[in-house]
Scaffold this active site. Structure first.
Site, PDB file in Angstrom:
ATOM      1  N   GLN A  57      48.582  -3.357 -45.625  1.00  0.00           N
ATOM      2  CA  GLN A  57      48.947  -2.730 -44.352  1.00  0.00           C
ATOM      3  C   GLN A  57      47.787  -1.894 -43.806  1.00  0.00           C
ATOM      4  OE1 GLN A  57      52.412  -0.180 -44.594  1.00  0.00           O
ATOM      5  NE2 GLN A  57      52.680  -0.137 -42.359  1.00  0.00           N
TER       6      GLN A  57
ATOM      7  N   ASP B 182      49.527  -9.320 -30.723  1.00  0.00           N
ATOM      8  CA  ASP B 182      48.430  -8.718 -31.490  1.00  0.00           C
ATOM      9  C   ASP B 182      47.144  -8.937 -30.700  1.00  0.00           C
ATOM     10  OD1 ASP B 182      46.385  -8.264 -33.559  1.00  0.00           O
ATOM     11  OD2 ASP B 182      48.053  -8.326 -34.966  1.00  0.00           O
ATOM     12  N   ILE B 183      46.373  -7.872 -30.466  1.00  0.00           N
ATOM     13  CA  ILE B 183      45.153  -8.027 -29.659  1.00  0.00           C
ATOM     14  C   ILE B 183      43.998  -8.630 -30.462  1.00  0.00           C
ATOM     15  CG2 ILE B 183      45.708  -6.266 -27.920  1.00  0.00           C
ATOM     16  CD1 ILE B 183      43.861  -4.327 -29.468  1.00  0.00           C
TER      17      ILE B 183
ATOM     18  N   HIS C 226      54.561  -9.684 -38.494  1.00  0.00           N
ATOM     19  CA  HIS C 226      53.681 -10.615 -37.799  1.00  0.00           C
ATOM     20  C   HIS C 226      54.424 -11.935 -37.621  1.00  0.00           C
ATOM     21  CE1 HIS C 226      49.880  -8.318 -38.710  1.00  0.00           C
ATOM     22  NE2 HIS C 226      50.618  -7.881 -39.720  1.00  0.00           N
TER      23      HIS C 226
ATOM     24  N   HIS D 156      55.845  -3.325 -39.075  1.00  0.00           N
ATOM     25  CA  HIS D 156      55.749  -4.460 -38.143  1.00  0.00           C
ATOM     26  C   HIS D 156      55.832  -5.767 -38.916  1.00  0.00           C
ATOM     27  CE1 HIS D 156      51.720  -3.086 -39.286  1.00  0.00           C
ATOM     28  NE2 HIS D 156      51.357  -4.357 -39.286  1.00  0.00           N
TER      29      HIS D 156
HETATM   30  P1  5GP Z   1      48.716  -4.870 -40.793  1.00  0.00           P
HETATM   31  O1  5GP Z   1      48.974  -3.371 -40.729  1.00  0.00           O
HETATM   32  O2  5GP Z   1      49.967  -5.653 -41.013  1.00  0.00           O
HETATM   33  O3  5GP Z   1      47.643  -5.225 -41.758  1.00  0.00           O
HETATM   34  O4  5GP Z   1      48.157  -5.339 -39.388  1.00  0.00           O
HETATM   35  C1  5GP Z   1      48.020  -4.528 -38.266  1.00  0.00           C
HETATM   36  C2  5GP Z   1      47.850  -5.438 -37.085  1.00  0.00           C
HETATM   37  O5  5GP Z   1      47.790  -4.644 -35.912  1.00  0.00           O
HETATM   38  C3  5GP Z   1      46.576  -6.298 -37.111  1.00  0.00           C
HETATM   39  O6  5GP Z   1      46.931  -7.658 -37.024  1.00  0.00           O
HETATM   40  C4  5GP Z   1      45.788  -5.821 -35.907  1.00  0.00           C
HETATM   41  O7  5GP Z   1      45.100  -6.876 -35.284  1.00  0.00           O
HETATM   42  C5  5GP Z   1      46.866  -5.227 -35.020  1.00  0.00           C
HETATM   43  N1  5GP Z   1      46.406  -4.163 -34.150  1.00  0.00           N
HETATM   44  C6  5GP Z   1      45.596  -3.122 -34.469  1.00  0.00           C
HETATM   45  N2  5GP Z   1      45.424  -2.306 -33.412  1.00  0.00           N
HETATM   46  C7  5GP Z   1      46.154  -2.832 -32.410  1.00  0.00           C
HETATM   47  C8  5GP Z   1      46.383  -2.428 -31.052  1.00  0.00           C
HETATM   48  O8  5GP Z   1      45.885  -1.420 -30.567  1.00  0.00           O
HETATM   49  N3  5GP Z   1      47.209  -3.230 -30.302  1.00  0.00           N
HETATM   50  C9  5GP Z   1      47.787  -4.356 -30.802  1.00  0.00           C
HETATM   51  N4  5GP Z   1      48.568  -5.047 -29.988  1.00  0.00           N
HETATM   52  N5  5GP Z   1      47.581  -4.764 -32.081  1.00  0.00           N
HETATM   53  C10 5GP Z   1      46.783  -4.017 -32.869  1.00  0.00           C
END
Ligand code: 5GP
Length: 140
Positions: free
Chosen positions: A96, A33-34, A104, A102
Site C-alpha cells: 500500500q 488512477d492517474i 484497484h 481502495h
Molecule cells: P496502492 O496504495 O494500492 O499501492 O496504490 C495507490 C494508487 O494511487 C496508485 O495506483 C497510484 O497510481 C494512485 N494515485 C496516487 N496518487 C494519486 C492521485 O493523486 N490521484 C489518483 N487518481 N490516483 C493516485
C-alpha cells in the site's frame, strides 16, 4: 496505525484535489488512477475514513466491494476487456502507498502485462476519454 486525514484520497473526497470521477453513491466514490497500470484503471474508495482492510468496518468494506463489482462489469464493456484484475493492498509491507482504503479495478487485454505501479502519469486527454467511456458503460 491511525488514519491520516491529509492523505491524497481524503483530499479528493473533500474536493480539495480534482479527480476523474466515474461513479459516486452514499458510501463510495470511484475515479480513475492517474498513473494507470492498464487503460481504464479505476480506484474505488469508501467515504468513511479507513486506512485499509485492517480498520474498515465489514459494512463499509462491503460497500466498496459492491461498487468494485459494478465498475468491473462496466469496465469490461467500456474497454472491451478480456479480463479484469482487482487488487487491494494493506500497509506498506502489503504494497500500500496511499493510506485510505481502495480497490484497484484494472481492465486487462490478453497477453498484455500490467505496467509497474506508479510508473506512467497518463495525459489528461486520455484520462478524460477513459472516464467518459466508463461513465457511459455504467449508465448503459
Ligand atoms: P496502492 O496504495 O494500492 O499501492 O496504490 C495507490 C494508487 O494511487 C496508485 O495506483 C497510484 O497510481 C494512485 N494515485 C496516487 N496518487 C494519486 C492521485 O493523486 N490521484 C489518483 N487518481 N490516483 C493516485
Amino acid at each position: 496505525m491511525t488514519y491520516d486525514t491529509n492523505n491524497i484520497f481524503a483530499k479528493i473526497l473533500r474536493g480539495e484535489i480534482p479527480c476523474y470521477k466515474v461513479y459516486e453513491d452514499d458510501h463510495t466514490l470511484a475515479f480513475l488512477d492517474i498513473m494507470p497500470r492498464s487503460p481504464g484503471h479505476a480506484l474505488v474508495i469508501p467515504k468513511a475514513p479507513a486506512r485499509n482492510i485492517l480498520d474498515i468496518s465489514a459494512d463499509d468494506f462491503a460497500h466498496v466491494a459492491r461498487t468494485a463489482h459494478k465498475i468491473a462489469g462496466a469496465a469490461k464493456r467500456a474497454f472491451n476487456a478480456d479480463g479484469i484484475t482487482v487488487q487491494q493492498f494493506n500497509e506498506q509491507a502489503g504494497g500500500q502507498a496511499v493510506f485510505h482504503l481502495h480497490m484497484h479495478v484494472m481492465p486487462r487485454s490478453a497477453g498484455v502485462a500490467l505496467l509497474p505501479p506508479m510508473s506512467n502519469k497518463e495525459s489528461p486527454k486520455v484520462l478524460e476519454d477513459n472516464a467518459t467511456r466508463l461513465i457511459a458503460a455504467l449508465s448503459g
